[in-house]
Design a protein around this motif. Structure first.
Motif, PDB file in Angstrom:
ATOM      1  N   ASP A  39       0.881  -1.648  -0.147  1.00  0.00           N
ATOM      2  CA  ASP A  39       0.083  -0.222   0.323  1.00  0.00           C
ATOM      3  C   ASP A  39       0.955   1.130  -0.033  1.00  0.00           C
ATOM      4  O   ASP A  39       0.689   2.454   0.362  1.00  0.00           O
ATOM      5  N   VAL A  40       1.866   1.748  -0.564  1.00  0.00           N
ATOM      6  CA  VAL A  40       2.576   2.436  -0.333  1.00  0.00           C
ATOM      7  C   VAL A  40       2.185   4.159  -1.506  1.00  0.00           C
ATOM      8  O   VAL A  40       1.161   3.427  -2.717  1.00  0.00           O
ATOM      9  N   ASP A  41       2.032   4.883  -1.114  1.00  0.00           N
ATOM     10  CA  ASP A  41       1.216   6.274  -1.274  1.00  0.00           C
ATOM     11  C   ASP A  41       2.509   6.534  -2.042  1.00  0.00           C
ATOM     12  O   ASP A  41       2.184   7.503  -3.109  1.00  0.00           O
ATOM     13  N   VAL A  42       3.550   6.712  -2.120  1.00  0.00           N
ATOM     14  CA  VAL A  42       4.657   7.602  -2.765  1.00  0.00           C
ATOM     15  C   VAL A  42       5.829   6.800  -3.452  1.00  0.00           C
ATOM     16  O   VAL A  42       6.375   5.538  -2.218  1.00  0.00           O
ATOM     17  N   VAL A  43       6.358   6.733  -4.753  1.00  0.00           N
ATOM     18  CA  VAL A  43       7.500   5.869  -5.116  1.00  0.00           C
ATOM     19  C   VAL A  43       8.124   7.366  -5.383  1.00  0.00           C
ATOM     20  O   VAL A  43       8.057   7.641  -6.185  1.00  0.00           O
ATOM     21  N   VAL A  44       9.598   7.077  -4.928  1.00  0.00           N
ATOM     22  CA  VAL A  44      10.804   8.257  -5.055  1.00  0.00           C
ATOM     23  C   VAL A  44      11.669   7.666  -5.938  1.00  0.00           C
ATOM     24  O   VAL A  44      11.855   6.194  -5.942  1.00  0.00           O
TER      25      VAL A  44
END
Length: 384
Positions: A39-44
């Motif tokens: 449930d990752v919100d942001v990939v950097v």
């Protein structure tokens, strides 16, 4: 908020002449699954998205595909340009990409315009600092002394801290540089083009004081400078110097107060890298090397005499043998004496034998070779 910190994708990089795009597609598919499962919100992506400033159309297709799949898995994307990227090409139409949740920082002053992404606790400001080459940055700021990477990033981070203080919200910085606390000569592989020279490229970790988390790129092995300042490394092994280093990304969790936890998520390694050392016959025939037949192989041959056609023979057993080094286990001692001094008082047969011993790293002529040399010298003396 859950953030997956990655960097140094190097789309388009070759491995000893072999394309890595298919392996990168496999890794990106696994990365998307990690985004979905956790449930990752942001990939950097902390810089070096591409390996070249002029990536091919296929490289753009690979990038478009993984970004589309990340968004479909439910995460936004924040990426910066690195020293391998063309800021202009990577940033082309970034304004429209931002409307789709893909935020690309490439302009030299874009860190002044953070991207704000909300979670249940409120806003998180992402400050993307593209690779800042001092010689280019100082043309925009003649009033500041900007001759080193430390000065350039200090200049940028001073502005970031001031803006973050005014907003009073949680913050994440994304940057592409060599930070102190990393043994650059050990961690950097031959992929990074600007290894520190005289310390001009090294940035003290204290420059990044302030944000809740700092996602760094440029080093291809994962590294922890502090709990809140880390390198994720590259998603693939791009040189034999990276063999054995894990591939993956940091799963960073922010709570209402800032940084909560950081954990490591592994990515698959499509083909291992192995360095095999031994005499050629052992490498070709020993069962001890059977488990390496599908690996990328760097072979180190220790025979006393350089074997003929070694690479072709190795590739019969190890189809993905990429490099070959001849490193005899015993080497001949060198002498400072002149050639005339070394041959003084020696017969022609002895001189030839010494020459063969020298070029073969200490292995002299066989009985057959000794007899052959003697025969040739005798014929020469008779004919003269």
């Amino acid at each position: 908020m859950k953030i997956l910190h990655t960097s140094d994708w190097h789309i388009g990089r070759t491995f000893h002449g072999h394309s890595t795009l298919e392996h990168l597609r496999q890794v990106f598919a696994a990365l998307v699954e990690l985004v979905r499962e956790n449930d990752v919100d942001v990939v950097v992506v902390a810089g070096d998205v591409f390996d070249s400033s002029m990536p091919s159309a296929e490289c753009f297709s690979v990038l478009s595909g993984v970004l589309r799949d990340i968004r479909a898995a439910g995460a936004a994307v924040v990426m910066t340009s690195g020293n391998h990227d063309s800021a202009t090409r990577l940033g082309f139409q970034s304004e429209w990409a931002g409307l789709a949740g893909i935020h690309i920082f490439t302009r030299h002053d874009q860190y002044l315009e953070p991207v704000t992404i909300d979670d249940e606790y409120g806003p998180v400001d992402f400050y993307g600092i593209p690779y800042l080459e001092p010689s280019m940055l100082r043309h925009h700021h003649p009033e500041a002394e900007l001759r080193t990477h430390e000065q350039a990033l200090t200049f940028a981070m001073t502005a970031v801290r001031a803006d973050a203080a005014a907003r009073e919200s949680r913050s994440v910085v994304v940057s592409h540089c060599f930070a102190s606390g990393v043994a650059a000569q050990e961690e950097a592989s031959d992929v990074e083009r600007d290894i520190t020279s005289g310390g001009l490229n090294l940035v003290p970790a204290s420059v990044f004081d302030g944000p809740d988390y700092v996602a760094l790129g440029h080093i291809h092995g994962r590294s922890t400078i502090s709990d809140r300042v880390r390198y994720s490394g590259a998603p693939l092994h791009y040189s034999f110097g990276e063999a054995g280093k894990p591939r993956g990304g940091w799963l960073v969790e922010l709570d209402a107060g800032g940084l909560d936890t950081v954990g490591w998520l592994d990515l698959p390694i499509p083909r291992r890298l192995s360095v095999l050392t031994g005499e050629l016959d052992d490498l070709l025939g020993s069962d001890a090397f059977a488990g390496f037949e599908d690996d990328w192989v760097a072979a180190v041959i220790t025979d006393q005499v350089r074997p003929m056609d070694a690479m072709r023979r190795l590739q019969d057993r190890f189809p993905h043998c990429a490099t070959l080094e001849f490193r005899p286990s015993v080497t001949a001692e060198t002498s400072a004496a002149t050639y005339g001094e070394r041959i003084a008082g020696r017969s022609d047969t002895e001189i030839v034998a010494d020459f063969l011993t020298h070029v073969r790293n200490g292995v002299g002529p066989t009985e057959y070779e000794t007899a052959l040399v003697a025969s040739v010298l005798t014929e020469q003396q008779v004919s003269s």
